[in-house]
Each structure stands twice: as C-alpha cells, then as structure tokens.
Design a protein around this motif. Sequence first.
Motif, PDB file in Angstrom:
ATOM      1  N   ALA A  78       0.836  -1.206   0.000  1.00  0.00           N
ATOM      2  CA  ALA A  78       0.000   0.000   0.000  1.00  0.00           C
ATOM      3  C   ALA A  78       0.869   1.254   0.000  1.00  0.00           C
ATOM      4  O   ALA A  78       0.551   2.233  -0.689  1.00  0.00           O
ATOM      5  CB  ALA A  78      -0.925  -0.003   1.217  1.00  0.00           C
ATOM      6  N   TRP A  79       1.971   1.224   0.754  1.00  0.00           N
ATOM      7  CA  TRP A  79       2.895   2.359   0.758  1.00  0.00           C
ATOM      8  C   TRP A  79       3.458   2.580  -0.643  1.00  0.00           C
ATOM      9  O   TRP A  79       3.472   3.706  -1.151  1.00  0.00           O
ATOM     10  CB  TRP A  79       4.025   2.117   1.765  1.00  0.00           C
ATOM     11  N   ALA A 119       2.213   1.686  -3.525  1.00  0.00           N
ATOM     12  CA  ALA A 119       1.148   2.173  -4.416  1.00  0.00           C
ATOM     13  C   ALA A 119       0.913   3.667  -4.189  1.00  0.00           C
ATOM     14  O   ALA A 119       0.722   4.423  -5.147  1.00  0.00           O
ATOM     15  CB  ALA A 119      -0.132   1.376  -4.190  1.00  0.00           C
ATOM     16  N   GLY A 120       0.935   4.090  -2.933  1.00  0.00           N
ATOM     17  CA  GLY A 120       0.762   5.508  -2.615  1.00  0.00           C
ATOM     18  C   GLY A 120       1.890   6.349  -3.185  1.00  0.00           C
ATOM     19  O   GLY A 120       1.658   7.438  -3.721  1.00  0.00           O
ATOM     20  N   ALA A 143      -3.087  -0.799   5.717  1.00  0.00           N
ATOM     21  CA  ALA A 143      -2.997  -0.412   4.307  1.00  0.00           C
ATOM     22  C   ALA A 143      -3.354   1.060   4.114  1.00  0.00           C
ATOM     23  O   ALA A 143      -2.666   1.773   3.373  1.00  0.00           O
ATOM     24  CB  ALA A 143      -3.912  -1.305   3.465  1.00  0.00           C
ATOM     25  N   SER A 179      -0.523   3.222   5.602  1.00  0.00           N
ATOM     26  CA  SER A 179       0.677   3.091   4.781  1.00  0.00           C
ATOM     27  C   SER A 179       0.509   3.778   3.432  1.00  0.00           C
ATOM     28  O   SER A 179       1.450   4.398   2.919  1.00  0.00           O
ATOM     29  CB  SER A 179       1.024   1.614   4.583  1.00  0.00           C
ATOM     30  N   ALA A 180      -0.671   3.683   2.836  1.00  0.00           N
ATOM     31  CA  ALA A 180      -0.927   4.354   1.555  1.00  0.00           C
ATOM     32  C   ALA A 180      -0.845   5.871   1.723  1.00  0.00           C
ATOM     33  O   ALA A 180      -0.257   6.566   0.878  1.00  0.00           O
ATOM     34  CB  ALA A 180      -2.288   3.952   1.001  1.00  0.00           C
ATOM     35  N   GLY A 189       2.706   6.729   2.000  1.00  0.00           N
ATOM     36  CA  GLY A 189       3.314   6.612   0.678  1.00  0.00           C
ATOM     37  C   GLY A 189       2.988   7.792  -0.215  1.00  0.00           C
ATOM     38  O   GLY A 189       3.837   8.256  -0.990  1.00  0.00           O
ATOM     39  N   MET A 190       1.772   8.301  -0.112  1.00  0.00           N
ATOM     40  CA  MET A 190       1.393   9.456  -0.922  1.00  0.00           C
ATOM     41  C   MET A 190       2.220  10.686  -0.549  1.00  0.00           C
ATOM     42  O   MET A 190       2.632  11.450  -1.419  1.00  0.00           O
ATOM     43  CB  MET A 190      -0.104   9.724  -0.798  1.00  0.00           C
TER      44      MET A 190
END
Length: 174
Positions: free
Chosen positions: A66-67, A69-70, A135, A138-139, A142-143
């Motif tokens: 998820a990170w 993907a972000g 998730a 973490s996303a 990541g963003m």
Amino acid sequence: MLMQLLRHTPLFVWAILAFLVVRGVLATRERDASLRKLFIIPAVMLILALQDIAMRFGLMGPALAAWGAGVLATALPIWFLGRARIVAGSTAGNLRLRGSWAPLCVMLAVFAIKYTAIVATLLQPQLRQDALFAAALSAASGMSNGYFLGSLARDLKAWAALRDAAPGADQVLA
C-alpha cells in the motif's frame, strides 16, 4: 477527551510540529539552495515513513504494498506533469527555488496522520492487527513520500535541462 489527549501529548511532539511549520513556511519563499539540499526533506521523510511502517506493521505484506502504491500514485504525476520549481541560482553552485505552500500542507498532513494513528492505536490496540488500517495508513504515508520524491525527480529533470541548455553550466549548477 480531546483536551485530555492534547494535555498528555509529550512536549517533543509539539516541538516536531513547530519544526515542520517553520520548515514549511520557509519553503513558501523563493530561495537559493545547493543541489544536495534538494535531497534532504525527501530522504528524511522517506526514512521516517519506512521506519514507522516497519515498527507498526513490518516491512512485508499489505502495508508495504500500500505504501508503494501511494508513492507511485503521487510521484509519477508530479514528476511528469508538475511544474519545475528551480531555475539557475544567483551564485555559483546554487539553484533558485520557487516558493510553494504545498510542502507545508504535505508536512502538516503527515503530522496529522501520524498523530491520529498513534491516538487510534492507543485507544484501540487491536488496530495494529487490522490489515485495512495498516494499508490505509501506509498508503497515506506513501502518498506524502510520493509528493516529495516526485518533486525531487521533477527538480532533477529541470536541473538537467538547465545544465544542458547553458555551456559551462555544469560548473555553476553542480
């Protein structure tokens, strides 16, 4: 309950918030900086995010996916579609950075997300085992990393264009 949470928040947390606000406000002003300084905030934010994810959820599985993907969802559009914020600096070895409110907004969002996550896991410890919570957190992390990494990539692309456009610029811009 809110006042109790705020009152029990350690002082160093407010010091971190003050530091982020100062750094963010400084980023709103046009300034000269070396190429190396462009790496500082993205590197620090990356290290802090990965450390936080590792401590909370581990660096394997859905949280790390998820990170990632972000990061990609934010970094790629900024890198390819964002407006460069650098021009040749006024002194040798420096670049001129345009000011922006975006870094302040992103840093405050990161602070709010982390603060909320800490409070949520203190009030409901079972959230540490919740894959959806891991998730989502973490996303979001990541963003924010994607913003800083995408901005860095965009600025490096602009730096390369400046260097290639002017003869002898690699001496001035390095």
